[in-house]
Design an enzyme around this catalytic site. Sequence first.
Site, PDB file in Angstrom:
ATOM      1  N   HIS A  64      33.111  46.648  19.388  1.00  0.00           N
ATOM      2  CA  HIS A  64      33.763  47.619  20.271  1.00  0.00           C
ATOM      3  C   HIS A  64      34.454  46.864  21.387  1.00  0.00           C
ATOM      4  CE1 HIS A  64      31.896  51.271  18.546  1.00  0.00           C
ATOM      5  NE2 HIS A  64      30.907  50.443  18.258  1.00  0.00           N
ATOM      6  N   LEU A  65      35.797  46.904  21.387  1.00  0.00           N
ATOM      7  CA  LEU A  65      36.526  46.188  22.429  1.00  0.00           C
ATOM      8  C   LEU A  65      36.872  47.080  23.623  1.00  0.00           C
ATOM      9  CD1 LEU A  65      38.892  43.893  20.332  1.00  0.00           C
ATOM     10  CD2 LEU A  65      36.799  43.289  21.541  1.00  0.00           C
ATOM     11  N   HIS A 234      25.704  49.254  10.185  1.00  0.00           N
ATOM     12  CA  HIS A 234      24.373  49.027  10.786  1.00  0.00           C
ATOM     13  C   HIS A 234      23.234  49.737  10.061  1.00  0.00           C
ATOM     14  CE1 HIS A 234      25.658  52.730  12.605  1.00  0.00           C
ATOM     15  NE2 HIS A 234      26.353  52.162  13.584  1.00  0.00           N
ATOM     16  N   ASP A 307      27.940  45.023  15.944  1.00  0.00           N
ATOM     17  CA  ASP A 307      28.057  46.289  16.677  1.00  0.00           C
ATOM     18  C   ASP A 307      28.033  46.009  18.184  1.00  0.00           C
ATOM     19  OD1 ASP A 307      26.387  49.573  16.671  1.00  0.00           O
ATOM     20  OD2 ASP A 307      28.375  48.916  17.316  1.00  0.00           O
TER      21      ASP A 307
END
Lengths: 427, 310, 185
Positions: A64-65, A234, A307
């Site tokens: 997640h950027l 995940h 993640d």
Amino acid sequence: MSAILIRNGRVIDPANRRDKLANLVIVDGRIAEKSAIRDPQSAIEEVDASGLIVAPGLIDMHVHLREPGFGHKETIESGARAAAAGGFTTIVCMPNTSPVADTPSTIAWIKERAAAAACVNVLPTGAISKNISGEELGPIGSLAQAGVVAITDDGHCIQNNELMRRAVEYARMVGVPVLDHCQDYNLAGNGVVHEGYWSTLLGLPGWPAAGEEAIVMRNILLADLCDHPIHCQHVSTAGSVRLLREARGRGVKITGEVCPHHIVLTDEAIENFSTNYKMNPPLRAQADVDALLEGIADGTLSILASDHAPHADFEKEVEFDAAPFGIIGLETELSLFLDLLVHKQRKIDIARLIEMYTVEPARLLKINAGTLSIGAPADVTLIDPDLEWTVKIDKFESASRNSPFDGWKLKGRAVRTIVGGKTVWKL
Amino acid sequence: MSTGWSRKDLLGLRELSAEEINFILETTDAFKQVGTREIKKVPALRGKTLVNFFVEPSTRTRTSFELAALRLSADVINISATTSSLTKGETLKDTARNLEALHADILVLRHSSAGAPQFLGNRLKASVINAGDGAHEHPTQALLDLYTIREKRGKIAGLHVVIIGDILFSRVARSNIFGLVKLGARVTLVGPSTLVPREFEKLGVEVSHKIDNVLPNADVVNLLRIQHERQRKEYFPGIGEYTRFFGLTKERAKLLKPDCLIMHPGPINRGVEIDSEVADGLQSVILDQVTNGLAVRMAVLYLCGGIATT
Amino acid sequence: MKNEKQSSSPGVPIMDADGIRRALQRIAHEIIECDPQLAQVVLAGIPSRGVEIAQRIAEFIRRIEKIDVDTGIIDVAMHRDDVGTRAELPVVRASKLPVPLEERTVIIVDDVLYTGRTVRAAMDAINSFGRPARIQLAALIDRGHRELPIRADYVGKNLPTRANEKVWVRIGSINEPDGVWLIKE
């Protein structure tokens, strides 16, 4: 002509079934033959890789950027630096930004920003449903044209099985794989931790394993029905592993990924209500950890990822219920996996570890990465498999600090990251 | 003479030793006596400031803590969620820090999030007393329950204590389970299988869904309030069915041994978990619990409040 | 200030068991002489040694005058003015006094009278029970160094001490003899 000669390393290139001591040559940003260095006077950068592993640049397909919209947690620029510091040359970013990445213009924005500021390759994903609301299909075709490597509603999960079916059929038409965060909202309820002994003891609402397995089962059925790859992100429960194993045995196009926290920690960690142990899916019980390890060993779970979910201090430093889910992971994942899977538990050898970070995601996403073939872009990760180090999160490149691994002593670490022939990070 | 208490916070019974719990109960004896004096006030916490921070509302528990603090001569401020700046988006941590800047010495916290008192206790110099955190713990309630049992039956070890009701969501149940098991009681939980899952057996107690089998050999019956709120509708079908299967009706009360104690943390839903007559009957010690609650809270405030500044 | 630590080597002996017995007997005689209405007297001991001493004085009075004098317990821990400043929190015990206290003479009984703060706390505690006609003080040992204007009405022995010395009283122990010692630092 720019040239780099990486000498005396153990070159592990699973795509080409190579694992031997050799030199690696890079010329003008691409992997080259030794003979490519024609001009003996040109400056050749020499890197001594004795004792190190020379691997194709690692790929983390679950990051997640946070940009656009949540730059206080992380930016494309800082996230890329964190990736480089973790040994990653390619990262795949998730679409739960603000605005959600559900239009070609947002994808274009991300790609421009990455080109300008990111020191590693950033590949965007697009949303499956408009605004990730799970109600209507997003413009998947246009997103594919805009350059997404996959579609996902990550963070959320489409509950309407019919809608998901249509999305998978549509994705098949345009040729992008579907990634899914497997969570049945009704079973999971308002659970914040794994439903088990610890949730019972502490009086915290629990999220039962069946809440993940119900959707894994749904995805297996749809991957089979639509004949199109669905990737379960995940994976965290023993039941999920069992379902995936059975389905893959029949040839269903279903894959699963593992994040390090789900195998190095159990739900016991929530005892003191520290929010650095609050993630989604939650930490599970020892029996689930054991099943995940077996799943990695026998290939049922074929991809590793982090993640990486940055959150600002003031967001995480609240009561447990109120805290957002997630921890950062780019700068610790490789070491955690090396330390546990290869050194301590010996579930897989290091070549397989590298394969799970290169060939496997590259194949799923159909990207030109993860190999050291001649002519491939010179994305290379040098790893010292035996380097012992202590995690110090205040030295991290990431803009956020939400990690439970501060102070952990680990064995194995990336020591140099090369992207397109340029060293973007070294220890 | 040194004391058996060295904690500035009271967060729950799970982390206390049996010795510490007994020490609190013995200290409670001394403070119960204060309630019989003509001037029911001692200067032990004179000059100290106690803040009742009830993010989740409560009148009974808050009043009990307020009275306990006043009897110890402390100054008391009451803050609720609506009167606090939490409504303006201030975080719990910032609100508490502000209170500390006003020199609050003791913070009594009731909050709907499990772990909230621990969260504050780790960050503040002030003493934090847990008045109930989500479904996690309500230590002073369990302590007053233990005290009442000890007062009426002379001991805890070896008694069979039956707790009936919505156990899954009950902090009173959890704290009682921790305290009773540590002090050697035998505990049976009774209620619908959706609200009393077998998972609880791992805490060292028995689980039963058949109340009539359990009542005849109970030494203490502790009834929990059944919540009417709609979020429980997936867990059991309604009050009528609950009372039929698990309510302590007049008829069921006849199954009890004559010296069996009937307890309830309050407030009582007459006719739901307990019949009105039974609540007012001879075996009921519900009002004693209230009196003892005051003494227990005085003891707890004295012990924790005395540590904070030393 | 109460001397609460027990040391293994007691120090200089000041009184032995006989000496204590004679002192308490004399105090009993003095009370009988000064308080003609013995039925109104309450001997209220400060735990733990004061309680034992109060009971012994009452026993002497019973033998001499054949009158049963009421005894009680005054726990001062919750009335101290130094809660929160000491290294250890004092143990609290239940107090017990016969009520009503109006028209009664309460004699506070303690082993050692030193700064007077314990006695001040005891008077505070008594006041929360009621308003006795008179409060008096009986101490086995008066070691001086008062920090408040308080004096004993009945004293077993006056013992001049230095501030860095401790007075240790053992009384009512099952295995060991009664005695008073002065411990020099």
